[in-house]
Enzyme design. Structure first.
Site, PDB file in Angstrom:
ATOM      1  N   VAL A  82       8.314   6.846   7.139  1.00 45.62           N
ATOM      2  CA  VAL A  82       8.073   5.782   6.120  1.00 45.62           C
ATOM      3  C   VAL A  82       7.832   6.858   4.937  1.00 45.62           C
ATOM      4  CG1 VAL A  82       7.396   3.650   5.238  1.00 45.62           C
ATOM      5  CG2 VAL A  82       7.834   3.998   7.567  1.00 45.62           C
ATOM      6  N   LYS A  83       8.708   7.047   3.950  1.00 41.96           N
ATOM      7  CA  LYS A  83       8.432   7.231   2.435  1.00 41.96           C
ATOM      8  C   LYS A  83       7.700   6.370   1.863  1.00 41.96           C
ATOM      9  CE  LYS A  83      10.813  10.761   0.006  1.00 41.96           C
ATOM     10  NZ  LYS A  83      12.279  11.308  -0.585  1.00 41.96           N
ATOM     11  N   ILE A  84       6.580   6.757   1.135  1.00 41.08           N
ATOM     12  CA  ILE A  84       5.583   6.025   0.330  1.00 41.08           C
ATOM     13  C   ILE A  84       5.250   6.755  -0.827  1.00 41.08           C
ATOM     14  CG2 ILE A  84       3.264   4.840   0.230  1.00 41.08           C
ATOM     15  CD1 ILE A  84       4.781   3.760   2.742  1.00 41.08           C
TER      16      ILE A  84
END
Length: 215
Positions: A82-84
């Site tokens: 998950v890219k945050i």
């Protein structure tokens, strides 16, 4: 240094994966939008091609929304990351998601301090952006070196992904600076393959062969 490809174009991913040089993929909302396809559809197809970390980015800007989207992204496939974005809300989301065993990639890193905070929040990866730092005259490779040094001194296991790569030189400089991974656009990966002397060498070999055996 490991290599990922930075694209959401399935054909580009297939072509480069067949060469055996990449072990992961990073995407972002802009790259997925460029393909004009459903996010989940694109990501699922990518996971069927590359057996390695696949980064999919959240759209929400608040921690609650990021956590909700992150959980959904993680459900797509075991290799999903998950890219945050690197914000206060992003750090809160990383803390929760990492505590649930969900891998995270904190993006839009422009300082060593940001990288340290992301790592301490539990990020699996941090992505310092080289090209955008170069645009403002900052020392992008110096940033990679600084993050590598801090992580080494304090035995931080978070991996560093050199991102916003725009040239073969960025790739080599990042590798020399100690980045664990470089996520490279298709165009730059293709540029890395070619060298004028290689082409000249092939032409000479073929010429010599024909002269010797095809008289």
């Amino acid at each position: 240094m490991k290599l990922f490809i930075d694209t959401a174009n399935v054909e580009e991913i297939k072509e480069v994966n067949d060469m055996g040089v990449i072990c992961g993929v990073t995407t972002n909302p802009s790259l997925v939008a460029k393909e004009g396809r459903d996010f989940n559809e694109v990501i699922r197809e990518i996971t069927s091609i590359v057996d390695g970390p696949i980064s999919g980015e959240v759209i929400a800007l608040d921690a609650e929304g990021m956590i909700k989207e992150g959980r959904e992204i993680a459900k797509i496939h075991k290799n999903m990351v998950v890219k945050i974005p690197m914000t206060e809300e992003g750090l809160k989301a990383v803390k929760v998601l990492s505590s649930e065993g969900i891998k995270t990639n904190v993006t839009l890193i422009f300082s060593a301090g940001q990288a340290l905070l992301a790592a301490r929040a539990g990020a699996t990866f941090v992505s310092p952006f080289l090209g955008r730092l170069d645009d403002i005259g900052a020392d992008s490779i110096g940033l990679i070196e600084s993050i590598v040094n801090i992580f080494d001194i304090h035995d931080i296991r978070t991996e560093i992904i050199a991102a916003s790569i725009r040239s073969p030189k960025h790739v080599i400089d990042s590798a020399e600076a100690g980045a664990h991974i470089g996520t490279v656009p298709y165009k730059v990966l293709k540029q890395l393959i070619k060298h004028p002397l290689t082409d000249i060498g092939i032409e000479r070999f073929m010429k010599d062969w024909k002269e010797a055996f095809n008289k």
